[in-house]
Design a protein around this motif. Sequence first.
Motif, short mmCIF file in Angstrom:
data_model
loop_
_atom_site.label_atom_id
_atom_site.label_comp_id
_atom_site.label_asym_id
_atom_site.label_seq_id
_atom_site.Cartn_x
_atom_site.Cartn_y
_atom_site.Cartn_z
N GLN A 249 0.82 -1.21 0.00
CA GLN A 249 0.00 0.00 0.00
C GLN A 249 0.86 1.27 0.00
O GLN A 249 0.55 2.25 0.65
N PHE B 264 -3.60 -8.30 4.76
CA PHE B 264 -4.66 -7.35 4.45
C PHE B 264 -4.11 -5.96 4.68
O PHE B 264 -3.74 -5.60 5.78
N SER B 265 -3.99 -5.19 3.62
CA SER B 265 -3.41 -3.85 3.66
C SER B 265 -1.91 -3.93 3.95
O SER B 265 -1.20 -4.67 3.29
N VAL C 157 -19.68 -3.58 -2.30
CA VAL C 157 -18.75 -4.67 -1.99
C VAL C 157 -18.35 -5.43 -3.25
O VAL C 157 -17.20 -5.82 -3.42
N ARG D 107 -15.35 -4.46 -6.45
CA ARG D 107 -13.90 -4.62 -6.44
C ARG D 107 -13.50 -5.83 -5.60
O ARG D 107 -14.31 -6.37 -4.84
N GLU D 108 -12.25 -6.24 -5.76
CA GLU D 108 -11.71 -7.34 -4.95
C GLU D 108 -11.00 -6.75 -3.75
O GLU D 108 -10.10 -5.94 -3.88
N TRP D 109 -11.40 -7.21 -2.55
CA TRP D 109 -10.83 -6.69 -1.32
C TRP D 109 -9.67 -7.52 -0.82
O TRP D 109 -8.83 -7.04 -0.07
N HIS D 110 -9.64 -8.80 -1.22
CA HIS D 110 -8.57 -9.70 -0.81
C HIS D 110 -8.43 -10.77 -1.88
O HIS D 110 -9.43 -11.24 -2.45
N GLN E 263 -10.51 -13.97 -1.29
CA GLN E 263 -11.86 -13.77 -0.77
C GLN E 263 -12.88 -14.74 -1.40
O GLN E 263 -12.73 -15.20 -2.52
N TRP F 164 -10.63 -1.05 8.48
CA TRP F 164 -11.42 -1.09 7.24
C TRP F 164 -12.89 -1.33 7.54
O TRP F 164 -13.77 -0.69 6.96
N TRP G 221 -17.03 1.03 7.14
CA TRP G 221 -18.33 0.63 6.59
C TRP G 221 -19.49 1.00 7.52
O TRP G 221 -20.66 0.97 7.10
#
Length: 324
Positions: free
Chosen positions: A185, A234-235, A258, A261-264, A267, A292, A296
Amino acid sequence: MERNKSQFTRLMELDRQVRAGKYPNCLTFSKQWEVSQKTIQRDVDYLKYQLDAPLDYDRVKKGFYYTNPNWFLPSVSLSEGELFALLVAGKAMEQYQGTPVANELERIFGKMVSGMTDKITVQPELVFARFSFTAPPARPVAIEIWKTVVRGLAGQKMVKIVYKSQNAQQSKQHLLSPYHIANLQGEWYIFGFSDADGELRQFSLARIQKAQLTERSFDVPEDFSAEKLLKHTFSRFVGSNKPFTIRLLFPKEAVAWVMEREWHSGQKIQPRAHGGIELEFQAYGLFEVFRWIMAWGRYVQVLEPKELKDMVRDEVAAMQKNFG
């Protein structure tokens, strides 16, 4: 203003200021770019005598202007693929800002642009004016720190470092065996074994205060795998050696956000009742996942793990207290 750019990038900015009627001169422009006036004078000479720019000096306004405003910098011939590659190269350079690698990339980038010849003619100012990338804010890495750690990694030599973590009151000394460097990141991190902690650790290169190369050699363990180490990251932070299974429930109102996009990378998404979805992935550390999730707000419910549910519950309780 980003500094220490190649001559090509300085010429682009000088041309932009002249064209905008800002009347830059060697003194003001050299201060902006933190280079000598002689360097800027060479840039001006290059514009005038190599590129035939109609550049003149206004003694009243004390700056340069174009006697013919219809003159433009020579075009760069690009195919569509080359234009895309040019933009990707620019993005790559952003990731290396704050390291000695950035200067070399700037030089190569300038050579690449000046040497391209193919199908599509593009004014170079359009490439930079009409396309842009933004990178996450990142702390710069001291050049000597970078060089020392990289030498230790390349030569498998231990490095003595003085390190101050984000929440620590005092700095701590480590004898580090550097295994792998990663950009997460936008931030640069070194992974290696710390004698002080007796385990594999993640260090931010920007937080290393001192680094000294030693003559002590080390071997990278055969079971060490950077790919495996970063797989569940993650991050920015890898966290503990124990991966957590993260299960989150999102209502129908948040599904479109949600799903876009791909968050992980690992996933899994499953449909749930009333149009909601469940998002599942594995992560070594919970802190970045927690931050994160808080973004939300009411549009997420933590199903697992219990540690993460407790973190969110405690944070919400503290927020309620702050707001009365």
